[in-house]
Motif scaffolding. Structure first.
Motif, PDB file in Angstrom:
ATOM      1  N   GLU A  72      40.774  -3.748 -15.643  1.00 44.54           N
ATOM      2  CA  GLU A  72      39.684  -4.564 -16.399  1.00 44.54           C
ATOM      3  C   GLU A  72      38.320  -4.572 -15.799  1.00 44.54           C
ATOM      4  O   GLU A  72      37.375  -4.806 -16.275  1.00 44.54           O
ATOM      5  CB  GLU A  72      40.261  -5.732 -16.871  1.00 44.54           C
ATOM      6  CG  GLU A  72      40.737  -6.730 -15.815  1.00 44.54           C
ATOM      7  CD  GLU A  72      42.014  -6.551 -15.363  1.00 44.54           C
ATOM      8  OE1 GLU A  72      42.480  -7.431 -14.463  1.00 44.54           O
ATOM      9  OE2 GLU A  72      42.715  -5.582 -15.639  1.00 44.54           O
ATOM     10  N   ASN A  73      38.479  -4.355 -14.386  1.00 49.42           N
ATOM     11  CA  ASN A  73      37.363  -4.539 -13.796  1.00 49.42           C
ATOM     12  C   ASN A  73      36.575  -3.096 -13.338  1.00 49.42           C
ATOM     13  O   ASN A  73      35.739  -3.025 -12.631  1.00 49.42           O
ATOM     14  CB  ASN A  73      37.549  -5.213 -12.288  1.00 49.42           C
ATOM     15  CG  ASN A  73      37.982  -6.782 -12.607  1.00 49.42           C
ATOM     16  OD1 ASN A  73      37.583  -7.248 -13.428  1.00 49.42           O
ATOM     17  ND2 ASN A  73      39.057  -7.139 -11.840  1.00 49.42           N
ATOM     18  N   GLY A  74      37.184  -2.097 -13.926  1.00 50.75           N
ATOM     19  CA  GLY A  74      36.738  -0.723 -13.720  1.00 50.75           C
ATOM     20  C   GLY A  74      37.150  -0.170 -12.298  1.00 50.75           C
ATOM     21  O   GLY A  74      36.686   0.870 -11.930  1.00 50.75           O
ATOM     22  N   GLN A  75      37.981  -0.748 -11.705  1.00 51.91           N
ATOM     23  CA  GLN A  75      38.812  -0.212 -10.422  1.00 51.91           C
ATOM     24  C   GLN A  75      39.680   0.895 -10.766  1.00 51.91           C
ATOM     25  O   GLN A  75      40.433   0.620 -11.684  1.00 51.91           O
ATOM     26  CB  GLN A  75      39.069  -1.388  -9.610  1.00 51.91           C
ATOM     27  CG  GLN A  75      37.901  -2.100  -9.045  1.00 51.91           C
ATOM     28  CD  GLN A  75      36.912  -1.865  -8.364  1.00 51.91           C
ATOM     29  OE1 GLN A  75      37.126  -0.886  -7.544  1.00 51.91           O
ATOM     30  NE2 GLN A  75      35.750  -2.094  -8.560  1.00 51.91           N
ATOM     31  N   GLU A  76      39.686   2.080 -10.150  1.00 53.48           N
ATOM     32  CA  GLU A  76      40.661   3.104 -10.192  1.00 53.48           C
ATOM     33  C   GLU A  76      41.944   2.464  -9.606  1.00 53.48           C
ATOM     34  O   GLU A  76      42.123   1.631  -8.694  1.00 53.48           O
ATOM     35  CB  GLU A  76      40.346   4.012  -9.469  1.00 53.48           C
ATOM     36  CG  GLU A  76      39.018   4.849  -9.802  1.00 53.48           C
ATOM     37  CD  GLU A  76      38.901   6.211  -9.100  1.00 53.48           C
ATOM     38  OE1 GLU A  76      39.444   6.379  -8.057  1.00 53.48           O
ATOM     39  OE2 GLU A  76      38.022   7.076  -9.603  1.00 53.48           O
ATOM     40  N   ILE A  77      42.920   2.889 -10.542  1.00 48.67           N
ATOM     41  CA  ILE A  77      44.526   2.344 -10.185  1.00 48.67           C
ATOM     42  C   ILE A  77      45.171   3.528  -9.651  1.00 48.67           C
ATOM     43  O   ILE A  77      45.235   4.703 -10.302  1.00 48.67           O
ATOM     44  CB  ILE A  77      45.081   1.931 -11.432  1.00 48.67           C
ATOM     45  CG1 ILE A  77      44.491   0.440 -12.052  1.00 48.67           C
ATOM     46  CG2 ILE A  77      46.719   1.571 -11.243  1.00 48.67           C
ATOM     47  CD1 ILE A  77      44.808   0.093 -13.201  1.00 48.67           C
ATOM     48  N   GLU A  78      45.986   3.262  -8.444  1.00 52.00           N
ATOM     49  CA  GLU A  78      46.668   4.508  -7.908  1.00 52.00           C
ATOM     50  C   GLU A  78      47.743   4.920  -8.865  1.00 52.00           C
ATOM     51  O   GLU A  78      48.645   4.115  -9.181  1.00 52.00           O
ATOM     52  CB  GLU A  78      47.452   4.064  -6.547  1.00 52.00           C
ATOM     53  CG  GLU A  78      48.063   5.201  -6.018  1.00 52.00           C
ATOM     54  CD  GLU A  78      48.455   5.074  -4.635  1.00 52.00           C
ATOM     55  OE1 GLU A  78      49.135   5.746  -3.893  1.00 52.00           O
ATOM     56  OE2 GLU A  78      48.238   3.691  -4.258  1.00 52.00           O
ATOM     57  N   PRO A  79      47.896   6.054  -9.663  1.00 46.34           N
ATOM     58  CA  PRO A  79      48.655   6.484 -10.551  1.00 46.34           C
ATOM     59  C   PRO A  79      50.233   6.652 -10.114  1.00 46.34           C
ATOM     60  O   PRO A  79      50.873   6.713 -11.124  1.00 46.34           O
ATOM     61  CB  PRO A  79      47.964   7.831 -11.237  1.00 46.34           C
ATOM     62  CG  PRO A  79      47.302   8.296 -10.012  1.00 46.34           C
ATOM     63  CD  PRO A  79      46.940   7.246  -9.085  1.00 46.34           C
ATOM     64  N   PHE A  80      50.507   7.038  -9.005  1.00 45.94           N
ATOM     65  CA  PHE A  80      51.797   7.202  -8.561  1.00 45.94           C
ATOM     66  C   PHE A  80      52.166   6.369  -7.316  1.00 45.94           C
ATOM     67  O   PHE A  80      51.341   6.053  -6.436  1.00 45.94           O
ATOM     68  CB  PHE A  80      51.831   8.619  -8.181  1.00 45.94           C
ATOM     69  CG  PHE A  80      51.213   9.696  -9.035  1.00 45.94           C
ATOM     70  CD1 PHE A  80      52.370   9.776 -10.261  1.00 45.94           C
ATOM     71  CD2 PHE A  80      50.138  10.370  -9.095  1.00 45.94           C
ATOM     72  CE1 PHE A  80      52.183  10.621 -11.176  1.00 45.94           C
ATOM     73  CE2 PHE A  80      49.902  11.180 -10.048  1.00 45.94           C
ATOM     74  CZ  PHE A  80      50.773  11.378 -11.150  1.00 45.94           C
ATOM     75  N   ASP A  81      53.486   5.948  -7.474  1.00 45.07           N
ATOM     76  CA  ASP A  81      54.066   5.408  -6.190  1.00 45.07           C
ATOM     77  C   ASP A  81      54.903   6.449  -5.514  1.00 45.07           C
ATOM     78  O   ASP A  81      56.003   6.796  -5.874  1.00 45.07           O
ATOM     79  CB  ASP A  81      54.794   4.007  -6.633  1.00 45.07           C
ATOM     80  CG  ASP A  81      55.398   3.520  -5.395  1.00 45.07           C
ATOM     81  OD1 ASP A  81      55.166   3.662  -4.348  1.00 45.07           O
ATOM     82  OD2 ASP A  81      56.339   2.478  -5.561  1.00 45.07           O
TER      83      ASP A  81
END
Length: 458
Positions: A271-280
């Motif tokens: 929601e803050n526009g920060q990229e999320i790591e897509p994989f664990d």
């Protein structure tokens, strides 16, 4: 302003030897630290030292201890041989055993190899006889008469009395013994000495021995130069090996595991526009992407073979410079024949024989101070060479065919003078019993002493 002490006065000798002892101890503390594995941390940029401090501390591999122990482990006194008849050998060995010098001499040899020298102190006992104690080179120093390296002019023994927190020292001159103490000096300060009086003793009392009562165990002495540590030339290479290990460990930390990469993916954001790591990423998980153009891959892991070869080269340098067999330091032996092992240890054996020559001088002086004449205290060492029992027996049998006496063969076997004497007596006893049996068989049993003579019939 106080006047300096008169030259060659007790106070002059005390101050002179104390200053020399402090200077030498400060210089040799580095060798002691390296033997114990307390090495300087490998060099890194200052900004990188804090994050990698744990790795730096783990990178210290202590080859210095191996170099010293390889030498000292084969320095062992087996007994004494004299040039005179009588029980001089037994007296010297009894003195040695009474003072626990089997272990005490090993302590002295070890400190001499680390710091360059150590000492044996000879003290007369009140009940008679002599006490011989190994002394640490950070607590004892001697000085020879100018122009005569073998005649000692003075010696100082220094220690901290933990009961009184006083710094104590004893000055030994050929004629007298002087004792001093001082409150523990502040950091960098000089002690303020005063006379130390002991109950029942006169201050400045007579030196009963009439000589400075120390024998020096010297390692690598040279003309016009002090004795030297076995680690003097090892420390720079030890630092180099530690740096190589540290670089390898940091490479392992940062690049030893293959990095993953992915392309053609739409990266989600929060929601803050920060990229999320897509994989664990984990060993028990699979990567799945719905994007048709998604691709996955990984980077190559860092190659550590160069670091391993560099470390091995450093160890070979240590082996070559110190005459330590490489397999002692590398910890590996691959298809080595008996001849190859003997050749690998030839340099170490030669070094041991060299070191023993100078150690013998200190040992013989010590025994002479304790009342054993030099002709009665020739040192017998255990052989530093390791051979299989079969090889040794075969060589001794061949020597016996050349007429070599049994006592010499026993000595070559490695028997101590005491064992040789016991075996000789056992052989003599067995020979006498055998001869007695042969005589009895030939002439029959002897009649009792009080028996009547038997007369032949006429």
């Amino acid at each position: 302003m106080p006047q300096p002490p008169k030259v060659e006065s007790p106070e002059w000798w005390r101050d002179r030897l104390y200053a020399a002892l402090c200077k030498r101890t400060e210089e040799t503390n580095l060798y002691d630290a390296y033997y114990e594995g307390d090495h300087r941390l490998p060099h890194l940029h200052e900004k990188a030292r804090a994050p990698f401090r744990r790795l730096l501390q783990m990178s210290r591999a202590n080859y210095c201890q191996l170099v010293v122990d390889a030498l000292v482990g084969r320095l062992e006194v087996a007994g004494f041989q004299s040039d005179v008849s009588g029980d001089a050998d037994d007296q010297a060995w009894a003195l040695w055993q009474d003072n626990n010098l089997d272990s005490g001499s090993q302590l002295g040899f070890l400190e001499a190899a680390i710091r360059g020298n150590s000492y044996l102190l000879v003290s007369p006992k009140s009940e008679g006889g002599y006490r011989i104690t190994p002394e640490h080179p950070s607590q004892v120093i001697t000085e020879a008469v100018p122009g005569s390296a073998y005649e000692l002019a003075a010696a100082l023994k220094l220690w901290m009395d933990e009961w009184t927190a006083n710094l104590c020292c004893t000055l030994y001159l050929p004629g007298n013994v002087y004792k001093f103490d001082a409150p523990e000096p502040k950091m960098g300060g000089k002690p303020v000495w005063r006379q130390r009086h002991v109950a029942g003793e006169e201050w400045g009392g007579k030196n009963i021995l009439g000589e400075v009562p120390f024998g020096e165990l010297a390692n690598r002495p040279r003309m016009l130069k002090p004795c030297a540590s076995e680690l003097e030339s090892v420390i720079p290479i030890q630092d180099r090996a530690n740096k190589t290990i540290a670089d390898r460990m940091m490479t392992q930390e940062a690049a030893a595991f293959p990095g993953k990469w992915a392309t053609g993916l739409e990266i989600p954001v929060d929601e803050n526009g920060q990229e999320i790591e897509p994989f664990d990423v984990a060993v028990n998980k699979i990567l799945i992407a719905e994007d048709a153009g998604a691709k996955f891959g990984q980077f190559a892991a860092a190659d550590l073979s160069g670091y391993l070869k560099a470390k091995e080269a450093d160890i070979h340098d240590i082996a070559a410079i110190t005459s330590t067999p490489p397999h002692y330091l590398l910890g590996s032996m691959v298809n080595l024949s008996a001849e190859a092992l003997k050749a690998a240890e030839a340099g170490l054996i030669h070094k041991i024989y060299q070191r023993r020559r100078f150690l013998e001088e200190g040992l013989e002086r010590t025994m002479r101070l304790a009342g054993i004449a030099s002709s009665q205290a020739r040192i017998v060492w255990k052989s530093p060479e390791w051979r299989t029992e079969g090889e040794l027996v075969d060589a001794l049998v061949k020597m016996s065919t050349l007429g070599v006496p049994r006592e010499v063969l026993w000595e070559r076997w490695g028997a101590t003078p005491q064992e040789i004497e016991r075996w000789r007596l056992l052989n003599e006893d067995a020979l006498q019993r055998a001869m007695g049996g042969d005589l009895a068989a030939e002439y029959g049993p002897k009649p009792p002493i009080d028996a009547e003579p038997v007369l032949a019939e006429e």
